[in-house]
Design an enzyme around this catalytic site. Structure first.
Site, PDB file in Angstrom:
ATOM      1  N   LYS A   9       0.829  -1.204   0.000  1.00  0.00           N
ATOM      2  CA  LYS A   9       0.000   0.000   0.000  1.00  0.00           C
ATOM      3  C   LYS A   9       0.871   1.266   0.000  1.00  0.00           C
ATOM      4  O   LYS A   9       2.088   1.198   0.217  1.00  0.00           O
ATOM      5  CB  LYS A   9      -0.929  -0.041   1.222  1.00  0.00           C
ATOM      6  CG  LYS A   9      -1.921  -1.216   1.204  1.00  0.00           C
ATOM      7  CD  LYS A   9      -2.822  -1.196   2.447  1.00  0.00           C
ATOM      8  CE  LYS A   9      -3.777  -2.368   2.481  1.00  0.00           C
ATOM      9  NZ  LYS A   9      -4.662  -2.325   3.676  1.00  0.00           N
ATOM     10  N   TYR A  49     -12.246  -2.575  -3.213  1.00  0.00           N
ATOM     11  CA  TYR A  49     -12.773  -2.591  -1.845  1.00  0.00           C
ATOM     12  C   TYR A  49     -14.300  -2.564  -1.801  1.00  0.00           C
ATOM     13  O   TYR A  49     -14.879  -2.198  -0.781  1.00  0.00           O
ATOM     14  CB  TYR A  49     -12.185  -1.418  -1.056  1.00  0.00           C
ATOM     15  CG  TYR A  49     -10.769  -1.666  -0.548  1.00  0.00           C
ATOM     16  CD1 TYR A  49     -10.463  -2.792   0.226  1.00  0.00           C
ATOM     17  CD2 TYR A  49      -9.739  -0.765  -0.813  1.00  0.00           C
ATOM     18  CE1 TYR A  49      -9.174  -3.020   0.691  1.00  0.00           C
ATOM     19  CE2 TYR A  49      -8.445  -0.988  -0.343  1.00  0.00           C
ATOM     20  CZ  TYR A  49      -8.168  -2.108   0.413  1.00  0.00           C
ATOM     21  OH  TYR A  49      -6.896  -2.336   0.888  1.00  0.00           O
ATOM     22  N   PHE A  57     -15.182   3.276   7.695  1.00  0.00           N
ATOM     23  CA  PHE A  57     -13.811   3.581   7.274  1.00  0.00           C
ATOM     24  C   PHE A  57     -13.649   3.596   5.751  1.00  0.00           C
ATOM     25  O   PHE A  57     -12.541   3.828   5.248  1.00  0.00           O
ATOM     26  CB  PHE A  57     -12.817   2.589   7.894  1.00  0.00           C
ATOM     27  CG  PHE A  57     -13.073   1.145   7.542  1.00  0.00           C
ATOM     28  CD1 PHE A  57     -12.587   0.588   6.361  1.00  0.00           C
ATOM     29  CD2 PHE A  57     -13.812   0.320   8.398  1.00  0.00           C
ATOM     30  CE1 PHE A  57     -12.830  -0.741   6.031  1.00  0.00           C
ATOM     31  CE2 PHE A  57     -14.059  -1.014   8.067  1.00  0.00           C
ATOM     32  CZ  PHE A  57     -13.569  -1.545   6.882  1.00  0.00           C
ATOM     33  N   ARG A  85      -1.437 -14.741   3.821  1.00  0.00           N
ATOM     34  CA  ARG A  85      -2.187 -14.078   4.915  1.00  0.00           C
ATOM     35  C   ARG A  85      -1.473 -14.244   6.259  1.00  0.00           C
ATOM     36  O   ARG A  85      -1.426 -13.311   7.052  1.00  0.00           O
ATOM     37  CB  ARG A  85      -3.609 -14.653   5.022  1.00  0.00           C
ATOM     38  CG  ARG A  85      -4.521 -14.305   3.861  1.00  0.00           C
ATOM     39  CD  ARG A  85      -5.126 -12.926   3.927  1.00  0.00           C
ATOM     40  NE  ARG A  85      -6.083 -12.737   4.984  1.00  0.00           N
ATOM     41  CZ  ARG A  85      -6.863 -11.659   5.114  1.00  0.00           C
ATOM     42  NH1 ARG A  85      -6.795 -10.668   4.214  1.00  0.00           N
ATOM     43  NH2 ARG A  85      -7.696 -11.538   6.104  1.00  0.00           N
ATOM     44  N   THR A  91      -5.269  -7.811  10.720  1.00  0.00           N
ATOM     45  CA  THR A  91      -5.554  -6.497  10.128  1.00  0.00           C
ATOM     46  C   THR A  91      -5.003  -5.337  10.951  1.00  0.00           C
ATOM     47  O   THR A  91      -4.430  -4.403  10.404  1.00  0.00           O
ATOM     48  CB  THR A  91      -7.083  -6.341   9.948  1.00  0.00           C
ATOM     49  OG1 THR A  91      -7.579  -7.474   9.228  1.00  0.00           O
ATOM     50  CG2 THR A  91      -7.433  -5.072   9.194  1.00  0.00           C
ATOM     51  N   ARG A 102       2.748  -6.944   9.315  1.00  0.00           N
ATOM     52  CA  ARG A 102       2.014  -5.838   9.932  1.00  0.00           C
ATOM     53  C   ARG A 102       2.510  -5.538  11.342  1.00  0.00           C
ATOM     54  O   ARG A 102       2.558  -4.368  11.747  1.00  0.00           O
ATOM     55  CB  ARG A 102       0.512  -6.123   9.912  1.00  0.00           C
ATOM     56  CG  ARG A 102      -0.095  -5.895   8.520  1.00  0.00           C
ATOM     57  CD  ARG A 102      -1.495  -6.434   8.437  1.00  0.00           C
ATOM     58  NE  ARG A 102      -2.188  -6.023   7.207  1.00  0.00           N
ATOM     59  CZ  ARG A 102      -3.334  -6.540   6.802  1.00  0.00           C
ATOM     60  NH1 ARG A 102      -3.920  -7.497   7.505  1.00  0.00           N
ATOM     61  NH2 ARG A 102      -3.909  -6.115   5.687  1.00  0.00           N
ATOM     62  N   ASN A 112      -1.658  -0.230   7.482  1.00  0.00           N
ATOM     63  CA  ASN A 112      -1.197  -1.598   7.758  1.00  0.00           C
ATOM     64  C   ASN A 112      -0.421  -2.225   6.600  1.00  0.00           C
ATOM     65  O   ASN A 112      -0.264  -3.439   6.523  1.00  0.00           O
ATOM     66  CB  ASN A 112      -2.367  -2.474   8.226  1.00  0.00           C
ATOM     67  CG  ASN A 112      -3.430  -2.658   7.165  1.00  0.00           C
ATOM     68  OD1 ASN A 112      -3.289  -2.171   6.042  1.00  0.00           O
ATOM     69  ND2 ASN A 112      -4.486  -3.373   7.502  1.00  0.00           N
ATOM     70  N   HIS A 115      -2.009  -5.454   1.495  1.00  0.00           N
ATOM     71  CA  HIS A 115      -3.274  -6.161   1.263  1.00  0.00           C
ATOM     72  C   HIS A 115      -2.945  -7.550   0.770  1.00  0.00           C
ATOM     73  O   HIS A 115      -2.011  -7.736  -0.013  1.00  0.00           O
ATOM     74  CB  HIS A 115      -4.123  -5.446   0.211  1.00  0.00           C
ATOM     75  CG  HIS A 115      -5.254  -6.307  -0.289  1.00  0.00           C
ATOM     76  ND1 HIS A 115      -6.458  -6.410   0.381  1.00  0.00           N
ATOM     77  CD2 HIS A 115      -5.346  -7.160  -1.350  1.00  0.00           C
ATOM     78  CE1 HIS A 115      -7.243  -7.272  -0.268  1.00  0.00           C
ATOM     79  NE2 HIS A 115      -6.593  -7.740  -1.313  1.00  0.00           N
ATOM     80  N   GLU A 126      -9.607 -10.677  -7.635  1.00  0.00           N
ATOM     81  CA  GLU A 126      -8.636  -9.596  -7.498  1.00  0.00           C
ATOM     82  C   GLU A 126      -7.515  -9.711  -8.532  1.00  0.00           C
ATOM     83  O   GLU A 126      -7.068  -8.709  -9.082  1.00  0.00           O
ATOM     84  CB  GLU A 126      -8.080  -9.574  -6.073  1.00  0.00           C
ATOM     85  CG  GLU A 126      -9.146  -9.158  -5.054  1.00  0.00           C
ATOM     86  CD  GLU A 126      -8.680  -9.233  -3.603  1.00  0.00           C
ATOM     87  OE1 GLU A 126      -9.482  -8.860  -2.727  1.00  0.00           O
ATOM     88  OE2 GLU A 126      -7.539  -9.656  -3.342  1.00  0.00           O
TER      89      GLU A 126
HETATM   90  P1  IDP Z   1      -7.610  -7.217   5.695  1.00  0.00           P
HETATM   91  O1  IDP Z   1      -6.815  -6.197   4.897  1.00  0.00           O
HETATM   92  O2  IDP Z   1      -6.801  -7.785   6.821  1.00  0.00           O
HETATM   93  O3  IDP Z   1      -8.240  -8.278   4.823  1.00  0.00           O
HETATM   94  P2  IDP Z   1     -10.273  -6.057   5.945  1.00  0.00           P
HETATM   95  O4  IDP Z   1     -11.184  -6.263   7.102  1.00  0.00           O
HETATM   96  O5  IDP Z   1     -10.607  -6.743   4.652  1.00  0.00           O
HETATM   97  O6  IDP Z   1      -8.793  -6.426   6.421  1.00  0.00           O
HETATM   98  O7  IDP Z   1     -10.196  -4.485   5.696  1.00  0.00           O
HETATM   99  C1  IDP Z   1      -9.599  -3.986   4.514  1.00  0.00           C
HETATM  100  C2  IDP Z   1      -8.725  -2.813   4.875  1.00  0.00           C
HETATM  101  O8  IDP Z   1      -9.540  -1.746   5.368  1.00  0.00           O
HETATM  102  C3  IDP Z   1      -7.722  -3.066   6.011  1.00  0.00           C
HETATM  103  O9  IDP Z   1      -6.534  -3.683   5.572  1.00  0.00           O
HETATM  104  C4  IDP Z   1      -7.465  -1.656   6.511  1.00  0.00           C
HETATM  105  O10 IDP Z   1      -6.568  -0.974   5.640  1.00  0.00           O
HETATM  106  C5  IDP Z   1      -8.846  -1.025   6.357  1.00  0.00           C
HETATM  107  N1  IDP Z   1      -9.611  -1.111   7.615  1.00  0.00           N
HETATM  108  C6  IDP Z   1     -10.316  -2.154   8.080  1.00  0.00           C
HETATM  109  N2  IDP Z   1     -10.895  -1.879   9.249  1.00  0.00           N
HETATM  110  C7  IDP Z   1     -10.547  -0.602   9.520  1.00  0.00           C
HETATM  111  C8  IDP Z   1     -10.846   0.291  10.614  1.00  0.00           C
HETATM  112  O11 IDP Z   1     -11.552  -0.053  11.565  1.00  0.00           O
HETATM  113  N3  IDP Z   1     -10.301   1.534  10.537  1.00  0.00           N
HETATM  114  C9  IDP Z   1      -9.514   1.946   9.495  1.00  0.00           C
HETATM  115  N4  IDP Z   1      -9.222   1.144   8.457  1.00  0.00           N
HETATM  116  C10 IDP Z   1      -9.730  -0.110   8.477  1.00  0.00           C
HETATM  117 MG    MG Z   2      -9.737  -8.132   3.369  1.00  0.00          MG
END
Ligand code: IDP
Ligand code: MG
Length: 149
Positions: A9, A49, A57, A85, A91, A102, A112, A115, A126
């Site tokens: 990212k 997304y 968010f 993963r 996350t 992370r 973080n 992706h 994707e």
């Molecule tokens: P992942 O990337 O671990 O699969 P997801 O739940 O799919 O996590 O969320 C996608 C992305 O959205 C996360 O990697 C993060 O960048 C962002 N994200 C998820 N939850 C939050 C939050 O509560 N606050 C801010 N950003 C969030």
């Molecule tokens: Mg995800």
């Protein structure tokens, strides 16, 4: 063999961590099947997304992922989706296990770094969204017999 999509990212690119993060995947044994650096458009970000549309968010996430260039890659290997993963970690960096990308490079859920596709269906979707079929390369490496029995 499975393929999965990984995005380094904008925070990873801006912080000069492309090499350090890529090394984690390469060192683990995953094969790079495709890789490019690009500026993500608003439309591509929203498609990628789409599952998170409506979440509090979401707008911030779209703004973040389009805020600077990303490096996107297709990684291949045995159980590549799960292996990637677990290499990436939870996350929220604060909850991610030490040794994961992370946890080792991040502090905040909004930054973080990486992706990674979360399952076979999302990986296929994707990969098709980010790469043309002619951008993914099949080849073997001399190290492969030392990675898989
Ligand atoms: P992942 O990337 O671990 O699969 P997801 O739940 O799919 O996590 O969320 C996608 C992305 O959205 C996360 O990697 C993060 O960048 C962002 N994200 C998820 N939850 C939050 C939050 O509560 N606050 C801010 N950003 C969030
Ligand atoms: Mg995800």
């Amino acid at each position: 063999m499975e393929r999965t999509l990984v995005i380094l990212k904008p925070d990873a690119v801006q912080r000069g961590l492309i090499g350090a993060i890529l090394q984690r995947f390469e060192r683990r044994g995953l094969r790079i099947a495709g890789m490019k650096l690009l500026q993500v458009s608003d439309s591509l970000a929203r498609q990628h997304y789409a599952v998170h549309e409506g979440r509090p968010f979401f707008d911030g996430l779209i703004q973040f992922i389009t805020s600077g260039p990303v490096v996107v890659m297709a990684l291949e290997g045995k159980d590549a989706i799960a292996v990637t993963r677990t290499t990436v970690g939870a996350t929220a960096p604060g909850k991610a296990a030490p040794g994961t990308i992370r946890a080792d490079f991040g502090m905040d859920i909004g930054f973080n770094l990486v992706h990674a596709s979360d399952g076979p269906e999302t990986a296929a979707q994707e990969l098709a969204l980010w790469f043309g079929a002619d951008e993914l390369v099949n080849y073997s490496r001399v190290i492969d017999p030392w990675i898989y029995e």
